[in-house]
Write a protein that holds these residues in place. Sequence first.
Motif, mmCIF file in Angstrom:
data_model
loop_
_atom_site.group_PDB
_atom_site.id
_atom_site.type_symbol
_atom_site.label_atom_id
_atom_site.label_comp_id
_atom_site.label_asym_id
_atom_site.label_seq_id
_atom_site.Cartn_x
_atom_site.Cartn_y
_atom_site.Cartn_z
ATOM 1 N N PRO A 110 8.417 -2.341 -7.046
ATOM 2 C CA PRO A 110 7.458 -1.624 -7.896
ATOM 3 C C PRO A 110 7.800 -1.837 -9.374
ATOM 4 O O PRO A 110 8.976 -1.860 -9.742
ATOM 5 N N ARG A 111 6.763 -1.981 -10.185
ATOM 6 C CA ARG A 111 6.960 -2.194 -11.626
ATOM 7 C C ARG A 111 6.081 -1.230 -12.415
ATOM 8 O O ARG A 111 4.973 -0.908 -12.015
ATOM 9 N N TRP A 112 6.609 -0.781 -13.526
ATOM 10 C CA TRP A 112 5.881 0.094 -14.432
ATOM 11 C C TRP A 112 5.911 -0.506 -15.821
ATOM 12 O O TRP A 112 6.905 -1.147 -16.211
ATOM 13 N N ILE A 113 4.857 -0.281 -16.554
ATOM 14 C CA ILE A 113 4.836 -0.718 -17.949
ATOM 15 C C ILE A 113 5.980 -0.008 -18.658
ATOM 16 O O ILE A 113 6.120 1.211 -18.571
ATOM 17 N N GLY A 114 6.851 -0.770 -19.303
ATOM 18 C CA GLY A 114 7.989 -0.191 -20.008
ATOM 19 C C GLY A 114 9.175 0.115 -19.122
ATOM 20 O O GLY A 114 10.050 0.881 -19.515
ATOM 21 N N ASP A 115 9.240 -0.483 -17.911
ATOM 22 C CA ASP A 115 10.368 -0.146 -17.026
ATOM 23 C C ASP A 115 11.673 -0.826 -17.425
ATOM 24 O O ASP A 115 12.704 -0.589 -16.813
ATOM 25 N N THR A 116 11.641 -1.637 -18.430
ATOM 26 C CA THR A 116 12.888 -2.083 -19.048
ATOM 27 C C THR A 116 12.926 -1.439 -20.426
ATOM 28 O O THR A 116 11.893 -1.259 -21.062
ATOM 29 N N ASN A 117 14.096 -1.065 -20.871
ATOM 30 C CA ASN A 117 14.210 -0.351 -22.137
ATOM 31 C C ASN A 117 15.504 -0.739 -22.846
ATOM 32 O O ASN A 117 16.168 -1.693 -22.463
ATOM 33 N N PHE A 118 15.875 0.023 -23.816
ATOM 34 C CA PHE A 118 17.044 -0.307 -24.624
ATOM 35 C C PHE A 118 18.330 -0.342 -23.807
ATOM 36 O O PHE A 118 19.259 -1.061 -24.139
ATOM 37 N N MET A 119 18.417 0.417 -22.724
ATOM 38 C CA MET A 119 19.650 0.434 -21.931
ATOM 39 C C MET A 119 19.956 -0.952 -21.366
ATOM 40 O O MET A 119 21.099 -1.391 -21.371
ATOM 41 N N ASP A 163 0.827 -1.209 0.000
ATOM 42 C CA ASP A 163 0.000 0.000 0.000
ATOM 43 C C ASP A 163 0.861 1.258 0.000
ATOM 44 O O ASP A 163 0.615 2.196 -0.755
ATOM 45 N N ILE A 164 1.897 1.269 0.834
ATOM 46 C CA ILE A 164 2.794 2.430 0.921
ATOM 47 C C ILE A 164 3.493 2.672 -0.414
ATOM 48 O O ILE A 164 3.549 3.806 -0.904
ATOM 49 N N LEU A 165 4.022 1.615 -1.031
ATOM 50 C CA LEU A 165 4.712 1.775 -2.318
ATOM 51 C C LEU A 165 3.753 2.235 -3.407
ATOM 52 O O LEU A 165 4.125 3.045 -4.270
ATOM 53 N N GLU A 166 2.528 1.716 -3.391
ATOM 54 C CA GLU A 166 1.548 2.146 -4.394
ATOM 55 C C GLU A 166 1.229 3.635 -4.245
ATOM 56 O O GLU A 166 1.104 4.345 -5.250
ATOM 57 N N LEU A 207 3.279 -4.633 -8.789
ATOM 58 C CA LEU A 207 4.326 -4.959 -7.827
ATOM 59 C C LEU A 207 4.738 -6.416 -8.019
ATOM 60 O O LEU A 207 3.890 -7.266 -8.262
ATOM 61 N N ASN A 208 6.029 -6.692 -7.893
ATOM 62 C CA ASN A 208 6.511 -8.069 -7.779
ATOM 63 C C ASN A 208 6.803 -8.305 -6.304
ATOM 64 O O ASN A 208 7.441 -7.471 -5.651
ATOM 65 N N ILE A 209 6.330 -9.428 -5.783
ATOM 66 C CA ILE A 209 6.625 -9.838 -4.414
ATOM 67 C C ILE A 209 7.215 -11.234 -4.512
ATOM 68 O O ILE A 209 6.639 -12.111 -5.151
ATOM 69 N N GLY A 210 8.384 -11.430 -3.895
ATOM 70 C CA GLY A 210 8.991 -12.745 -4.000
ATOM 71 C C GLY A 210 10.027 -13.023 -2.944
ATOM 72 O O GLY A 210 10.498 -12.127 -2.248
ATOM 73 N N MET A 211 10.371 -14.305 -2.857
ATOM 74 C CA MET A 211 11.383 -14.780 -1.919
ATOM 75 C C MET A 211 12.173 -15.872 -2.617
ATOM 76 O O MET A 211 11.601 -16.719 -3.302
ATOM 77 N N ASN A 212 13.483 -15.839 -2.453
ATOM 78 C CA ASN A 212 14.346 -16.882 -2.983
ATOM 79 C C ASN A 212 14.855 -17.706 -1.805
ATOM 80 O O ASN A 212 15.497 -17.168 -0.913
ATOM 81 N N LEU A 213 14.564 -18.986 -1.794
ATOM 82 C CA LEU A 213 15.020 -19.868 -0.719
ATOM 83 C C LEU A 213 16.217 -20.664 -1.209
ATOM 84 O O LEU A 213 16.088 -21.492 -2.111
ATOM 85 N N GLY A 214 17.381 -20.391 -0.644
ATOM 86 C CA GLY A 214 18.608 -21.088 -1.021
ATOM 87 C C GLY A 214 19.335 -20.395 -2.154
ATOM 88 O O GLY A 214 18.740 -19.720 -2.989
ATOM 89 N N SER A 215 20.641 -20.566 -2.177
ATOM 90 C CA SER A 215 21.452 -19.875 -3.179
ATOM 91 C C SER A 215 21.143 -20.353 -4.593
ATOM 92 O O SER A 215 21.232 -19.569 -5.537
ATOM 93 N N ALA A 216 20.746 -21.605 -4.770
ATOM 94 C CA ALA A 216 20.429 -22.099 -6.115
ATOM 95 C C ALA A 216 19.202 -21.406 -6.696
ATOM 96 O O ALA A 216 19.047 -21.341 -7.912
ATOM 97 N N SER A 217 18.352 -20.868 -5.845
ATOM 98 C CA SER A 217 17.155 -20.175 -6.323
ATOM 99 C C SER A 217 17.434 -18.716 -6.667
ATOM 100 O O SER A 217 16.548 -18.023 -7.144
ATOM 101 N N GLY A 218 18.642 -18.264 -6.370
ATOM 102 C CA GLY A 218 18.998 -16.882 -6.664
ATOM 103 C C GLY A 218 19.160 -16.021 -5.435
ATOM 104 O O GLY A 218 19.386 -14.818 -5.548
ATOM 105 N N ALA A 219 19.035 -16.616 -4.256
ATOM 106 C CA ALA A 219 19.174 -15.827 -3.029
ATOM 107 C C ALA A 219 20.609 -15.350 -2.870
ATOM 108 O O ALA A 219 21.528 -16.152 -2.769
ATOM 109 N N GLY A 220 20.798 -14.035 -2.871
ATOM 110 C CA GLY A 220 22.123 -13.471 -2.642
ATOM 111 C C GLY A 220 22.518 -13.546 -1.181
ATOM 112 O O GLY A 220 23.686 -13.564 -0.842
ATOM 113 N N ILE A 221 21.518 -13.580 -0.312
ATOM 114 C CA ILE A 221 21.727 -13.733 1.129
ATOM 115 C C ILE A 221 20.865 -14.922 1.539
ATOM 116 O O ILE A 221 19.721 -14.768 1.972
#
Length: 158
Positions: free
Chosen positions: A125-134, A90-93, A101-115
């Motif tokens: 937070p996600r926006w339409i077009g938030d990835t671009n040519f860069m 709600d606060i981020l919105e 919004l993406n909400i997620g958790m990675n369990l274990g380093s094999a899943s991508g957990a950096g910690i």
Amino acid sequence: MKTLWAPWRMAYILSEKKPGSCVFCDALNQQKDEDNYILYRSKHCFVIMNIFPYNPGHIMVVPNRHINHIKLLTNDESIDVFKTVQNFCDILEKAFKPNGLNIGMNLGSASGAGIADHIHFHIVPRWIGDTNFMSTVCDTKVISEGLRATYNKIKEFI
């Protein structure tokens, strides 16, 4: 298959880590919330900004207790963590007006957990077009707002 490129995260991956230390526990115990980008503390968890964000407003909800699996949360911790996730959605919105919004958790380093040793939920937070040519041409993600400005913006809505 689609590929998610996040080359800006290499700074964290290659950074020196103290054996036996936990970045979340260290931040929580230092009592320097603004310096550590801690936005909120509750009885069983806290909210901290990701200093290597995928997008502006990328935060993490972290149990206070150092545990490595979601199944180790007590009922009280589970309720507190999930309620905090709900509240910060709600606060981020309100603060960023994202398209989703993406909400997620990675369990274990094999899943991508950096910690991997201290579980945490990401809220991005996600926006339409938030990835671009860069990101596709230059392997570069443009984060359009500084960490301190983002921290202050979120704090206004807490």
